[in-house]
Design a protein around this motif. Structure first.
Motif, PDB file in Angstrom:
ATOM      1  N   GLY A  63       0.799  -1.217   0.000  1.00 17.28           N
ATOM      2  CA  GLY A  63       0.000   0.000   0.000  1.00 17.28           C
ATOM      3  C   GLY A  63       0.830   1.266   0.000  1.00 17.28           C
ATOM      4  O   GLY A  63       0.374   2.306  -0.458  1.00 17.28           O
ATOM      5  N   TRP A  64       2.045   1.211   0.501  1.00 19.24           N
ATOM      6  CA  TRP A  64       2.917   2.389   0.566  1.00 19.24           C
ATOM      7  C   TRP A  64       3.850   2.455  -0.635  1.00 19.24           C
ATOM      8  O   TRP A  64       4.397   3.507  -0.944  1.00 19.24           O
ATOM      9  CB  TRP A  64       3.717   2.390   1.866  1.00 19.24           C
ATOM     10  CG  TRP A  64       2.810   2.439   3.047  1.00 19.24           C
ATOM     11  CD1 TRP A  64       2.376   1.383   3.798  1.00 19.24           C
ATOM     12  CD2 TRP A  64       2.182   3.593   3.601  1.00 19.24           C
ATOM     13  NE1 TRP A  64       1.514   1.811   4.782  1.00 19.24           N
ATOM     14  CE2 TRP A  64       1.383   3.175   4.687  1.00 19.24           C
ATOM     15  CE3 TRP A  64       2.218   4.947   3.288  1.00 19.24           C
ATOM     16  CZ2 TRP A  64       0.632   4.053   5.448  1.00 19.24           C
ATOM     17  CZ3 TRP A  64       1.472   5.824   4.059  1.00 19.24           C
ATOM     18  CH2 TRP A  64       0.690   5.373   5.127  1.00 19.24           C
ATOM     19  N   ARG A  65       4.009   1.342  -1.337  1.00 24.44           N
ATOM     20  CA  ARG A  65       4.874   1.312  -2.534  1.00 24.44           C
ATOM     21  C   ARG A  65       4.344   2.217  -3.644  1.00 24.44           C
ATOM     22  O   ARG A  65       5.113   2.700  -4.464  1.00 24.44           O
ATOM     23  CB  ARG A  65       4.972  -0.117  -3.076  1.00 24.44           C
ATOM     24  CG  ARG A  65       5.736  -1.024  -2.203  1.00 24.44           C
ATOM     25  CD  ARG A  65       5.856  -2.421  -2.824  1.00 24.44           C
ATOM     26  NE  ARG A  65       6.289  -3.332  -1.790  1.00 24.44           N
ATOM     27  CZ  ARG A  65       5.546  -4.295  -1.283  1.00 24.44           C
ATOM     28  NH1 ARG A  65       4.335  -4.511  -1.744  1.00 24.44           N
ATOM     29  NH2 ARG A  65       6.013  -5.060  -0.330  1.00 24.44           N
ATOM     30  N   ALA A  66       3.042   2.436  -3.671  1.00 21.03           N
ATOM     31  CA  ALA A  66       2.412   3.206  -4.739  1.00 21.03           C
ATOM     32  C   ALA A  66       2.533   4.714  -4.548  1.00 21.03           C
ATOM     33  O   ALA A  66       2.193   5.463  -5.456  1.00 21.03           O
ATOM     34  CB  ALA A  66       0.935   2.817  -4.850  1.00 21.03           C
ATOM     35  N   TYR A  67       3.018   5.159  -3.399  1.00 20.83           N
ATOM     36  CA  TYR A  67       3.175   6.598  -3.179  1.00 20.83           C
ATOM     37  C   TYR A  67       4.231   7.156  -4.127  1.00 20.83           C
ATOM     38  O   TYR A  67       5.085   6.429  -4.628  1.00 20.83           O
ATOM     39  CB  TYR A  67       3.547   6.874  -1.720  1.00 20.83           C
ATOM     40  CG  TYR A  67       2.347   6.880  -0.799  1.00 20.83           C
ATOM     41  CD1 TYR A  67       1.553   5.757  -0.642  1.00 20.83           C
ATOM     42  CD2 TYR A  67       2.006   8.015  -0.086  1.00 20.83           C
ATOM     43  CE1 TYR A  67       0.445   5.777   0.188  1.00 20.83           C
ATOM     44  CE2 TYR A  67       0.901   8.031   0.754  1.00 20.83           C
ATOM     45  CZ  TYR A  67       0.129   6.912   0.882  1.00 20.83           C
ATOM     46  OH  TYR A  67      -0.962   6.928   1.700  1.00 20.83           O
ATOM     47  N   ALA A 111      10.836   9.578  -0.766  1.00 20.78           N
ATOM     48  CA  ALA A 111      12.146  10.147  -0.414  1.00 20.78           C
ATOM     49  C   ALA A 111      12.019  11.000   0.844  1.00 20.78           C
ATOM     50  O   ALA A 111      12.856  10.914   1.757  1.00 20.78           O
ATOM     51  CB  ALA A 111      12.702  10.976  -1.573  1.00 20.78           C
ATOM     52  N   TRP A 112      10.964  11.830   0.908  1.00 21.62           N
ATOM     53  CA  TRP A 112      10.741  12.643   2.097  1.00 21.62           C
ATOM     54  C   TRP A 112      10.516  11.767   3.326  1.00 21.62           C
ATOM     55  O   TRP A 112      11.104  12.006   4.386  1.00 21.62           O
ATOM     56  CB  TRP A 112       9.540  13.573   1.892  1.00 21.62           C
ATOM     57  CG  TRP A 112       9.161  14.245   3.161  1.00 21.62           C
ATOM     58  CD1 TRP A 112       9.741  15.354   3.708  1.00 21.62           C
ATOM     59  CD2 TRP A 112       8.177  13.809   4.098  1.00 21.62           C
ATOM     60  NE1 TRP A 112       9.156  15.637   4.927  1.00 21.62           N
ATOM     61  CE2 TRP A 112       8.196  14.700   5.188  1.00 21.62           C
ATOM     62  CE3 TRP A 112       7.274  12.746   4.113  1.00 21.62           C
ATOM     63  CZ2 TRP A 112       7.345  14.572   6.276  1.00 21.62           C
ATOM     64  CZ3 TRP A 112       6.424  12.619   5.205  1.00 21.62           C
ATOM     65  CH2 TRP A 112       6.472  13.523   6.270  1.00 21.62           C
ATOM     66  N   ALA A 113       9.664  10.746   3.209  1.00 21.34           N
ATOM     67  CA  ALA A 113       9.353   9.876   4.344  1.00 21.34           C
ATOM     68  C   ALA A 113      10.602   9.143   4.838  1.00 21.34           C
ATOM     69  O   ALA A 113      10.854   9.074   6.045  1.00 21.34           O
ATOM     70  CB  ALA A 113       8.258   8.878   3.973  1.00 21.34           C
ATOM     71  N   GLU A 114      11.398   8.600   3.925  1.00 20.52           N
ATOM     72  CA  GLU A 114      12.613   7.891   4.324  1.00 20.52           C
ATOM     73  C   GLU A 114      13.598   8.840   5.007  1.00 20.52           C
ATOM     74  O   GLU A 114      14.163   8.510   6.054  1.00 20.52           O
ATOM     75  CB  GLU A 114      13.272   7.227   3.124  1.00 20.52           C
ATOM     76  CG  GLU A 114      14.496   6.424   3.491  1.00 20.52           C
ATOM     77  CD  GLU A 114      15.157   5.742   2.311  1.00 20.52           C
ATOM     78  OE1 GLU A 114      16.282   5.232   2.506  1.00 20.52           O
ATOM     79  OE2 GLU A 114      14.589   5.716   1.205  1.00 20.52           O
ATOM     80  N   ASP A 115      13.819   9.998   4.432  1.00 19.46           N
ATOM     81  CA  ASP A 115      14.754  10.961   5.020  1.00 19.46           C
ATOM     82  C   ASP A 115      14.273  11.466   6.378  1.00 19.46           C
ATOM     83  O   ASP A 115      15.060  11.607   7.314  1.00 19.46           O
ATOM     84  CB  ASP A 115      14.978  12.148   4.076  1.00 19.46           C
ATOM     85  CG  ASP A 115      15.796  11.775   2.858  1.00 19.46           C
ATOM     86  OD1 ASP A 115      16.462  10.716   2.877  1.00 19.46           O
ATOM     87  OD2 ASP A 115      15.762  12.528   1.876  1.00 19.46           O
ATOM     88  N   THR A 116      12.984  11.732   6.496  1.00 19.72           N
ATOM     89  CA  THR A 116      12.432  12.195   7.766  1.00 19.72           C
ATOM     90  C   THR A 116      12.532  11.102   8.821  1.00 19.72           C
ATOM     91  O   THR A 116      12.921  11.365   9.969  1.00 19.72           O
ATOM     92  CB  THR A 116      10.975  12.654   7.596  1.00 19.72           C
ATOM     93  OG1 THR A 116      10.943  13.691   6.611  1.00 19.72           O
ATOM     94  CG2 THR A 116      10.409  13.180   8.900  1.00 19.72           C
ATOM     95  N   ALA A 117      12.213   9.875   8.449  1.00 17.26           N
ATOM     96  CA  ALA A 117      12.312   8.745   9.383  1.00 17.26           C
ATOM     97  C   ALA A 117      13.757   8.558   9.845  1.00 17.26           C
ATOM     98  O   ALA A 117      14.007   8.307  11.030  1.00 17.26           O
ATOM     99  CB  ALA A 117      11.790   7.471   8.734  1.00 17.26           C
ATOM    100  N   PHE A 118      14.711   8.699   8.934  1.00 14.67           N
ATOM    101  CA  PHE A 118      16.121   8.557   9.307  1.00 14.67           C
ATOM    102  C   PHE A 118      16.520   9.652  10.292  1.00 14.67           C
ATOM    103  O   PHE A 118      17.237   9.401  11.263  1.00 14.67           O
ATOM    104  CB  PHE A 118      17.020   8.587   8.080  1.00 14.67           C
ATOM    105  CG  PHE A 118      18.453   8.311   8.406  1.00 14.67           C
ATOM    106  CD1 PHE A 118      18.877   7.025   8.701  1.00 14.67           C
ATOM    107  CD2 PHE A 118      19.370   9.341   8.455  1.00 14.67           C
ATOM    108  CE1 PHE A 118      20.203   6.769   9.032  1.00 14.67           C
ATOM    109  CE2 PHE A 118      20.690   9.096   8.788  1.00 14.67           C
ATOM    110  CZ  PHE A 118      21.105   7.803   9.072  1.00 14.67           C
TER     111      PHE A 118
END
Length: 105
Positions: free
Chosen positions: A65-69, A75-82
């Motif tokens: 479900g999140w792969r389709a974003y 990129a924003w979500a991964e960087d923010t999570a990191f």
């Protein structure tokens, strides 16, 4: 970013995209090689796993479900999570596709 809950020592913090609240959880207390991002309050809704933290070869695996974003949102979500995982400060702003902030470290 909200602070970690005392009931879960592996919880590093939270962030939001303006629609959904996400939690960031380390894989272990000592030298974690990965972290998970899930929808706050629902561990089963796994958004992202980032592995390779020790090796330096970071790899993101997205949940169903999140792969389709959009690539920009991911990129924003991964960087923010990191940044949350690393203990950095995250401003409580809403990020949408086309509005991406990248973190240098």
């Amino acid at each position: 970013m909200k602070t970690a809950e005392p009931s879960d020592p592996l919880l590093r913090g939270r962030f939001t995209d303006g629609y959904t609240d996400f939690s960031v959880r380390a894989s272990s207390a000592d030298m974690p090689d990965s972290f998970q991002v899930y929808v706050s309050g629902n561990h089963a809704d796994l958004v992202l796993i980032v592995s390779g933290l020790i090796s330096g070869y970071r790899h993101a695996t997205w949940g169903d479900g999140w792969r389709a974003y959009t690539p920009e949102w991911k990129a924003w979500a991964e960087d923010t999570a990191f940044k949350v995982f690393s203990g950095g400060r995250v401003e409580p702003t809403s990020k949408r596709a086309g509005s991406v902030r990248f973190c240098d470290g």
